[in-house]
Design a protein around this motif. Structure first.
Motif, PDB file in Angstrom:
ATOM      1  N   LYS A 280      48.779  38.306  42.337  1.00 39.57           N
ATOM      2  CA  LYS A 280      49.876  38.586  43.249  1.00 39.57           C
ATOM      3  C   LYS A 280      49.837  40.074  43.642  1.00 39.57           C
ATOM      4  CE  LYS A 280      53.060  38.752  39.313  1.00 39.57           C
ATOM      5  NZ  LYS A 280      53.211  40.187  39.212  1.00 39.57           N
ATOM      6  N   ASP A 281      50.159  40.303  44.910  1.00 38.44           N
ATOM      7  CA  ASP A 281      49.986  41.632  45.444  1.00 38.44           C
ATOM      8  C   ASP A 281      51.027  42.584  44.891  1.00 38.44           C
ATOM      9  OD1 ASP A 281      49.871  42.978  48.795  1.00 38.44           O
ATOM     10  OD2 ASP A 281      49.040  43.663  46.912  1.00 38.44           O
ATOM     11  N   HIS A 282      52.285  42.185  44.992  1.00 41.28           N
ATOM     12  CA  HIS A 282      53.318  43.085  44.516  1.00 41.28           C
ATOM     13  C   HIS A 282      54.436  42.268  43.907  1.00 41.28           C
ATOM     14  CE1 HIS A 282      54.274  42.073  48.722  1.00 41.28           C
ATOM     15  NE2 HIS A 282      55.472  41.932  48.258  1.00 41.28           N
TER      16      HIS A 282
ATOM     17  N   LYS B 202      45.400  45.822  33.000  1.00 40.57           N
ATOM     18  CA  LYS B 202      45.611  45.762  34.434  1.00 40.57           C
ATOM     19  C   LYS B 202      45.735  47.176  34.967  1.00 40.57           C
ATOM     20  CE  LYS B 202      46.521  41.316  35.537  1.00 40.57           C
ATOM     21  NZ  LYS B 202      45.360  40.974  34.725  1.00 40.57           N
ATOM     22  N   SER B 203      45.146  47.413  36.138  1.00 39.99           N
ATOM     23  CA  SER B 203      45.357  48.711  36.764  1.00 39.99           C
ATOM     24  C   SER B 203      46.454  48.548  37.818  1.00 39.99           C
ATOM     25  CB  SER B 203      44.065  49.212  37.404  1.00 39.99           C
ATOM     26  OG  SER B 203      43.588  48.263  38.310  1.00 39.99           O
ATOM     27  N   HIS B 204      47.209  49.604  38.007  1.00 42.34           N
ATOM     28  CA  HIS B 204      48.325  49.562  38.957  1.00 42.34           C
ATOM     29  C   HIS B 204      48.096  50.570  40.055  1.00 42.34           C
ATOM     30  CE1 HIS B 204      50.707  47.034  36.346  1.00 42.34           C
ATOM     31  NE2 HIS B 204      50.317  47.794  35.342  1.00 42.34           N
ATOM     32  N   TYR B 205      48.726  50.299  41.180  1.00 43.16           N
ATOM     33  CA  TYR B 205      48.753  51.317  42.219  1.00 43.16           C
ATOM     34  C   TYR B 205      50.198  51.525  42.635  1.00 43.16           C
ATOM     35  CZ  TYR B 205      49.190  48.011  46.176  1.00 43.16           C
ATOM     36  OH  TYR B 205      49.602  47.066  47.073  1.00 43.16           O
ATOM     37  N   TYR B 206      50.494  52.707  43.121  1.00 42.80           N
ATOM     38  CA  TYR B 206      51.873  53.103  43.409  1.00 42.80           C
ATOM     39  C   TYR B 206      51.988  53.512  44.856  1.00 42.80           C
ATOM     40  CZ  TYR B 206      51.330  53.691  38.390  1.00 42.80           C
ATOM     41  OH  TYR B 206      51.028  53.498  37.069  1.00 42.80           O
TER      42      TYR B 206
END
Lengths: 171, 186
Positions: free
Chosen positions: A3-5, A56-60
């Motif tokens: 899921k994207d976000h 998991k890697s995250h982006y902000y």
């Protein structure tokens, strides 16, 4: 696909899947292709990712501070000009994305409603009209080399035209 | 003339000898006479008679296309494999809220792992680029200000004449010999 976000943080409007009204007995090719893609690519990759624990890697989303605008800069303070220009460019991008979101909503609405869209999508239509008029009046014909200064000058012209119209209408 | 008629008779004689082998006669090619071909339905066990088709060379075109395909595939297949493996095994990042008191690195603002790697390895952070640009602008602004000041100072010093610039050195007054004019009746 993962899921994207997080849907609670950035909620989409509730989807209203209409009742299917098939008028031809031919199979829907879009449905066939999407099912094909799903079973051949989507499902294996998702199951694989589910098995794989992995961190998991995250982006902000980057948050920018507000800086003084072009009208609040001293004359000759070129660093202030630069910061105001960069802020204006970010705001321009944000406004473009806002218009795209509204367009997408209208398109989805038209696709859903079919032939009776001009009656059923009235709210979306009004919203789109309002937003695009506002965008046109603020950023309209600035062109490819748009800058904060040119936008300010356009605003000045708008205000002058407004005053002129007001003056001629009152006399 | 005699030689030509001799050749013609010789050609006619050879034509009479083996009537089947009459395809490539010079007289046919030059004098626009078409040899009447007997049209019979013949079934060959092969694809038919082998023809030597005369056409312009396609060697250079085919060589070009072959080399093009070769060089594109040479780099294309490893890159496609790399991108496929990254997408399948590593996968894109998920969006999250910035945790309290945590400053994300500049590559953590991108979604795709390859973009993140490029931003991490090759590019400076956008904050650093912004500061670099502001430093350049500050330097240029100071230079412009210095130049303006210098022009102003020049103007003042030229006008008033009491500054260190625009001084023209004259000789010392003590070196003047007043003796020719010192006594009146000379």
């Amino acid at each position: 696909m993962p899921k994207d976000h997080d849907k609670d943080v950035y909620p989409e409007p509730p989807s209203r899947t209409p009742v299917e009204d098939r008028q031809s007995s031919l199979p829907n090719p879009a449905l066939i292709l999407s099912k094909l893609f799903y079973y051949s690519v989507d499902l294996p990759v998702t199951t694989f990712r589910g098995i794989q624990s992995g961190k998991k890697s995250h982006y902000y989303h980057q948050k920018f501070r507000r800086v003084p605008e072009l009208t609040q800069c001293q004359e000759g303070d070129y660093v202030c000009y630069y910061e105001a220009e960069m802020q204006w460019r970010r705001d321009y991008k944000v406004d473009q994305e806002i218009v795209k979101v509204i367009q997408e909503r209208l398109r989805a609405c038209q696709q859903r409603e079919g032939p009776s869209y001009s009656q059923n999508c009235y709210k979306e239509l009004q919203q789109f009209e309002q937003v695009s008029k506002a965008f046109q009046s603020r950023y309209g014909d600035l062109g490819a080399y748009a800058s904060a200064r040119k936008c300010l000058m356009k605003q000045k012209e708008r205000m002058m035209a407004e005053q002129h119209a007001f003056a001629t209408s009152s006399t | 003339m005699v030689g030509m008629s001799f050749l013609r008779t010789a050609a006619a004689f050879t034509a009479r000898l083996n009537p089947l082998k009459r395809t490539c006669q010079a007289s046919n090619l030059l004098s626009r006479t078409v040899a009447r071909s007997e049209q019979v339905v013949v079934r060959h066990g092969s694809h038919g008679k082998r023809m030597f088709i005369i056409k312009p060379t396609d060697f250079y075109d085919r060589r070009f296309l072959h080399l093009l395909k070769y060089y594109i595939i040479l780099a294309g297949i490893p890159m496609a494999a790399l991108v496929t493996f990254v997408n399948v095994f590593i996968g894109e990042s998920e969006l999250a809220e910035i945790p309290e008191g945590y400053e994300p690195e500049h590559w953590e603002y991108y979604k795709h792992p390859i973009t993140r790697w490029i931003a991490r390895t090759f590019y400076d952070s956008p904050v650093k680029d912004y500061e670099k640009m502001m430093a350049l602008i500050q330097i240029e602004a100071e230079k412009a200000e210095m130049r303006q000041l210098q022009l102003e100072v020049r103007r003042h010093m030229r006008e008033k004449g009491d500054g260190p610039w625009f001084q023209i050195q004259t000789l010392d007054k003590n070196l003047i010999d007043h003796s020719p004019k010192s006594s009146p009746d000379n």
